[in-house]
Design a protein around this motif. Structure first.
Motif, PDB file in Angstrom:
ATOM      1  N   VAL A  88       2.845  90.647  74.355  1.00 56.74           N
ATOM      2  CA  VAL A  88       3.084  91.438  73.709  1.00 56.74           C
ATOM      3  C   VAL A  88       3.145  92.990  73.331  1.00 56.74           C
ATOM      4  O   VAL A  88       4.258  93.874  73.837  1.00 56.74           O
ATOM      5  CB  VAL A  88       1.289  92.568  74.788  1.00 56.74           C
ATOM      6  CG1 VAL A  88       0.329  93.200  73.977  1.00 56.74           C
ATOM      7  CG2 VAL A  88       0.425  91.219  75.589  1.00 56.74           C
ATOM      8  N   ASN A  94      -0.647  83.654  73.877  1.00 54.69           N
ATOM      9  CA  ASN A  94      -0.863  83.806  75.027  1.00 54.69           C
ATOM     10  C   ASN A  94       0.637  82.570  75.573  1.00 54.69           C
ATOM     11  O   ASN A  94      -0.299  81.919  76.231  1.00 54.69           O
ATOM     12  CB  ASN A  94      -2.283  83.200  75.200  1.00 54.69           C
ATOM     13  CG  ASN A  94      -2.822  81.895  74.437  1.00 54.69           C
ATOM     14  OD1 ASN A  94      -1.936  81.998  73.459  1.00 54.69           O
ATOM     15  ND2 ASN A  94      -3.830  81.818  75.074  1.00 54.69           N
ATOM     16  N   ILE A 146      -0.824  95.854  67.156  1.00 54.30           N
ATOM     17  CA  ILE A 146      -0.725  94.796  68.582  1.00 54.30           C
ATOM     18  C   ILE A 146      -0.498  93.214  67.755  1.00 54.30           C
ATOM     19  O   ILE A 146      -0.952  93.016  66.905  1.00 54.30           O
ATOM     20  CB  ILE A 146      -1.405  95.146  69.648  1.00 54.30           C
ATOM     21  CG1 ILE A 146      -2.235  96.297  69.757  1.00 54.30           C
ATOM     22  CG2 ILE A 146      -1.052  93.626  70.554  1.00 54.30           C
ATOM     23  CD1 ILE A 146      -2.970  96.905  71.006  1.00 54.30           C
ATOM     24  N   LYS A 148       0.230  90.028  69.613  1.00 53.78           N
ATOM     25  CA  LYS A 148       0.033  89.447  70.768  1.00 53.78           C
ATOM     26  C   LYS A 148      -0.430  87.782  71.096  1.00 53.78           C
ATOM     27  O   LYS A 148      -0.755  86.876  69.740  1.00 53.78           O
ATOM     28  CB  LYS A 148      -0.545  89.621  71.821  1.00 53.78           C
ATOM     29  CG  LYS A 148      -2.364  89.880  72.389  1.00 53.78           C
ATOM     30  CD  LYS A 148      -3.372  90.723  72.499  1.00 53.78           C
ATOM     31  CE  LYS A 148      -4.442  89.955  72.596  1.00 53.78           C
ATOM     32  NZ  LYS A 148      -5.624  90.828  73.678  1.00 53.78           N
ATOM     33  N   LYS A 197       3.432  96.288  71.118  1.00 54.30           N
ATOM     34  CA  LYS A 197       2.361  97.647  70.708  1.00 54.30           C
ATOM     35  C   LYS A 197       2.981  98.318  70.411  1.00 54.30           C
ATOM     36  O   LYS A 197       4.173  98.681  70.790  1.00 54.30           O
ATOM     37  CB  LYS A 197       1.830  97.229  71.915  1.00 54.30           C
ATOM     38  CG  LYS A 197       0.650  98.923  72.025  1.00 54.30           C
ATOM     39  CD  LYS A 197       0.248  99.474  73.189  1.00 54.30           C
ATOM     40  CE  LYS A 197      -0.577 100.329  72.788  1.00 54.30           C
ATOM     41  NZ  LYS A 197      -1.611 100.657  73.836  1.00 54.30           N
TER      42      LYS A 197
END
Length: 397
Positions: free
Chosen positions: A391, A350, A346, A348, A393
């Motif tokens: 994100v 913000n 993952i 990610k 994944k």
């Protein structure tokens, strides 16, 4: 005699037939005749019964001794004809019995060994010390299982052979039985294999080292070429190419440094790669915090290279596009393996996320196309979430 038989027929004498028993089983019988009386006195019967009982014991002891002798002959034959050198060891380490294989192995005759030689006389001193320590530790742990050792055996001519020894106590005695197997040829073959593997490891290490160096040269050439770029866009393209090659070079660098060439420890790899990317894009760590959460992930080179490129693309995209105009934020790289061996990567952030909805099945940029192709190469599944930041994944096994 004939007269006696005649008297019996005429009924002039008494006859007693006494069975001889042992453990309630008849093993013989005693016939007694009295020529003077028409019956045998009670006291004589009692005496005869005692005699019969003693005879029964004697007969059974004789049979048991006969069985023991046969059994001993049988086991001596097995002991003598066994393919491995076999010995009986007394409590003081003296060899009380040896078979013909031990005679061949040692170069001594039976007479020279049995009762005169100790088994320790045939062991190299350094190996004897090691075997003694092993034996003492077993005694402390109260281990009753057969003892097993590898040691060097010295014969009469001083020739050394590699042996495997298994020793076990003989129940009800203070003696031990030991079997010796000559493993010299196996040991020599094993040493040759080890030497060959060392040579291949050195060669493989050198290959990884040279591949890494060649990639560094390519990176340096791209960097020099980027200096001649006429605009920022071309310069960025050179920088992207450099980072992609650098991500592969780090893998070969790790394989060169580590002993295990089959697996790459991605905990260290991701730290090296992300640190390099932060420096390349001149990211202020006070502005963008880059965190990693990687637990016990090891990949071979077939998966390591594409996964390294994936991490490079995803982290690079986050650093370049997620935080425009000095915006502060955080980028996280997580890489875990579950109990079933399935791996989850993952990446990610913000940041501002994607302004338009991205269709990962139909990538429009080279970076997204590369991410899709690399995920397919490792047999993985790609998911994208842009609800809060971005994100990516990727799951694969």
């Amino acid at each position: 005699t004939y007269k006696d038989n005649a008297r019996i027929k005429e009924g002039l004498c008494a006859i007693a037939i006494l069975p001889v028993f042992h453990n309630k089983k008849a093993v013989a019988c005693i016939n007694v005749a009295s020529h003077k009386l028409n019956k045998i006195p009670i006291f004589s019967r009692t005496a005869l019964e005692r005699i019969a009982s003693l005879i029964g014991v004697v007969i059974m002891q004789a049979k048991m001794e006969e069985q023991v002798q046969k059994s001993e002959q049988k086991y001596r034959a097995i002991f003598e004809t066994t393919a491995s050198a076999t010995v009986i060891i007394e409590q003081d380490a003296t060899l009380s019995l040896v078979n013909s294989e031990m005679v061949k192995l040692s170069g001594f005759s039976k007479k020279e060994i049995e009762g005169k030689k100790k088994w320790t006389d045939f062991v190299v001193k350094e190996d004897l010390e090691r075997m003694k320590k092993h034996h003492d530790s077993r005694r402390k742990d109260r281990t009753d299982a057969p003892r097993k050792y590898e040691f060097r055996f010295i014969n009469r001519a001083g020739k050394v052979r590699h042996m495997f020894l298994a020793v076990d106590m003989i129940p009800g005695t203070e003696k031990s039985v030991a079997s010796l197997l000559d493993i010299t040829e196996h040991k020599e073959a094993d040493d040759k294999i080890k030497d060959s593997l060392k040579e291949k490891e050195v060669l493989l290490k050198e290959i990884h080292h040279r591949v890494k160096n060649n990639m560094q040269i390519v990176v340096s050439l791209l960097r020099l070429q980027s200096y001649a770029a006429k605009n920022k866009k071309i310069e960025d393209m050179f920088k992207v190419a450099q980072n992609r090659i650098r991500s592969m070079a780090i893998i070969h660098e790790k394989l060169y440094k580590y002993k295990d060439f089959a697996k790459i420890n991605f905990t260290h790899y991701i730290r090296s790669l992300t640190t390099h990317l932060m420096q390349t894009y001149q990211i202020d760590p006070r502005q963008i915090i880059l965190k990693t959460d990687v637990k016990d992930v090891h990949l071979d080179i077939n998966q390591g290279v594409p996964v390294g490129l994936l991490i490079n693309e995803l982290v690079s995209n986050a650093l370049k596009h997620a935080f425009p105009k000095g915006k502060k934020g955080e980028v996280m790289v997580k890489f875990h393996t579950d109990k079933k061996g399935e791996k989850t990567l993952i990446v990610k952030d913000n940041g501002i996320g994607h302004p338009d909805k991205v269709d990962i099945s139909k990538p429009e940029t080279l970076g997204m196309q590369l991410i899709k192709d690399l995920t397919k190469q490792i047999g993985g599944k790609l998911d994208l979430d842009t609800k809060a930041g971005t994100v990516f994944k990727i799951t694969f096994s």
